[in-house]
Design a protein around this motif. Sequence first.
Motif, PDB file in Angstrom:
ATOM      1  N   LYS A   1     -46.493  42.202 -65.397  1.00  0.00           N
ATOM      2  CA  LYS A   1     -45.046  41.942 -65.829  1.00  0.00           C
ATOM      3  C   LYS A   1     -44.853  41.062 -67.123  1.00  0.00           C
ATOM      4  O   LYS A   1     -45.282  40.036 -67.048  1.00  0.00           O
ATOM      5  CB  LYS A   1     -44.317  41.388 -64.508  1.00  0.00           C
ATOM      6  N   GLY A   2     -44.321  41.641 -68.318  1.00  0.00           N
ATOM      7  CA  GLY A   2     -44.220  40.814 -69.398  1.00  0.00           C
ATOM      8  C   GLY A   2     -45.121  41.381 -70.472  1.00  0.00           C
ATOM      9  O   GLY A   2     -45.223  40.684 -71.550  1.00  0.00           O
ATOM     10  N   ILE A   3     -46.036  42.357 -69.949  1.00  0.00           N
ATOM     11  CA  ILE A   3     -47.212  42.701 -71.065  1.00  0.00           C
ATOM     12  C   ILE A   3     -46.407  43.616 -72.169  1.00  0.00           C
ATOM     13  O   ILE A   3     -47.130  43.272 -73.407  1.00  0.00           O
ATOM     14  CB  ILE A   3     -48.208  43.565 -70.220  1.00  0.00           C
ATOM     15  N   ALA A   4     -45.383  44.391 -72.018  1.00  0.00           N
ATOM     16  CA  ALA A   4     -44.888  45.147 -73.138  1.00  0.00           C
ATOM     17  C   ALA A   4     -44.106  44.139 -74.001  1.00  0.00           C
ATOM     18  O   ALA A   4     -44.308  44.241 -75.088  1.00  0.00           O
ATOM     19  CB  ALA A   4     -43.884  46.014 -72.390  1.00  0.00           C
ATOM     20  N   HIS A   5     -43.516  42.881 -73.780  1.00  0.00           N
ATOM     21  CA  HIS A   5     -43.175  42.141 -74.577  1.00  0.00           C
ATOM     22  C   HIS A   5     -43.943  41.289 -75.174  1.00  0.00           C
ATOM     23  O   HIS A   5     -44.096  41.340 -76.554  1.00  0.00           O
ATOM     24  CB  HIS A   5     -42.055  41.206 -73.880  1.00  0.00           C
ATOM     25  N   LEU A   6     -45.259  40.956 -74.588  1.00  0.00           N
ATOM     26  CA  LEU A   6     -46.253  40.159 -75.077  1.00  0.00           C
ATOM     27  C   LEU A   6     -47.055  41.114 -76.199  1.00  0.00           C
ATOM     28  O   LEU A   6     -47.505  40.520 -77.290  1.00  0.00           O
ATOM     29  CB  LEU A   6     -47.476  39.859 -74.199  1.00  0.00           C
ATOM     30  N   ILE A   7     -47.109  42.368 -76.025  1.00  0.00           N
ATOM     31  CA  ILE A   7     -47.772  43.078 -76.829  1.00  0.00           C
ATOM     32  C   ILE A   7     -46.958  43.226 -78.162  1.00  0.00           C
ATOM     33  O   ILE A   7     -47.420  43.557 -79.176  1.00  0.00           O
ATOM     34  CB  ILE A   7     -48.101  44.803 -76.241  1.00  0.00           C
ATOM     35  N   GLU A   8     -45.513  43.190 -78.210  1.00  0.00           N
ATOM     36  CA  GLU A   8     -44.721  43.053 -79.036  1.00  0.00           C
ATOM     37  C   GLU A   8     -45.027  42.292 -80.027  1.00  0.00           C
ATOM     38  O   GLU A   8     -45.119  42.318 -81.317  1.00  0.00           O
ATOM     39  CB  GLU A   8     -43.235  43.314 -78.613  1.00  0.00           C
ATOM     40  N   HIS A   9     -45.350  40.994 -79.508  1.00  0.00           N
ATOM     41  CA  HIS A   9     -45.826  39.805 -80.180  1.00  0.00           C
ATOM     42  C   HIS A   9     -47.003  40.008 -80.937  1.00  0.00           C
ATOM     43  O   HIS A   9     -47.128  39.521 -81.958  1.00  0.00           O
ATOM     44  CB  HIS A   9     -45.596  38.425 -79.264  1.00  0.00           C
TER      45      HIS A   9
END
Length: 295
Positions: free
Chosen positions: A83-91
């Motif tokens: 949970k939250g990995i898609a947004h973390l990859i964006e960074h």
Amino acid sequence: MKNNLAAVVAVSFCFLALHAKQESDTQSIPSTIGLETVMQSPVHKTVLKNGMTVLIREVHTIPKVSMQLWYKVGSKNEKSNEKGIAHLIEHMIFKGTQGEKSLNLSESDINTITHKLSGSCNAFTSYDYTGYLFNLPAHTWHESLPIMADCMSNCAFKEEHLSSEMKAVIQELKMRRDQFTLAAAKALMGSIYMDHPYHYPVIGYKQDLWNAHAPLLHNFYRKHYCPNNATLVIVGDVDTDKALKLVENCFGSIPLNHNYVSESFPQQHDIIAKSVTLYRDIHSITSLTPIPFLL
């Protein structure tokens, strides 16, 4: 990067409205008719051999070009410990690339190059998609294409960069919790979508983020960041044929993922009533912004 889809939509409408106003002034017709003409103007769609969709629309009102690279992957594609990995990859996409065929960008190169080209770049993540945008002058816009193509295949995901960026993501998570409207929206989504990935916040959970590591990000990235799961949108002062050739030169050699299949997430619908009430201790809030009074 912030989840700024609303800002992207607002800028797009302003861009269209500006063009509509010029057509209205020259043709002496109401602005609403001008806007309708803009909305109905042609968008050239091309699908490359590797499956990437390219949408190009020429707008010669001002000498600028806006590009957005959309991937059809978001927080709904995360597993229970991601949970939250898609947004973390964006960074992490902006933290550099590496490889034999890579530009080998450093963690600061993308922002530095974009600023030197008199442009701006940003990104956004939602439940269903992740997007990367570059806004540049017409004479430099093509310089961003190799960067965007490099980020599709060669992101580094170095552990030292992950540790530093994690702090920014955790801080963003705390800021969202302190914004009551976002906290209420999160609670409402969780209540409505009990049996669907929309139940979980896009930003994720701190415990999952702290346990994230480079191989986990790399596996998610390799699975979803492929040309046949991406759409490149180019709008502005460009020539369609020339722009398409530039896109093919930069993205055409990236191999498609033959095994990629978009996941489906069925939801059980029911006619029920739900209510969500949030309680916060107002005495624990020390950073309230004062509301000015006009006399």
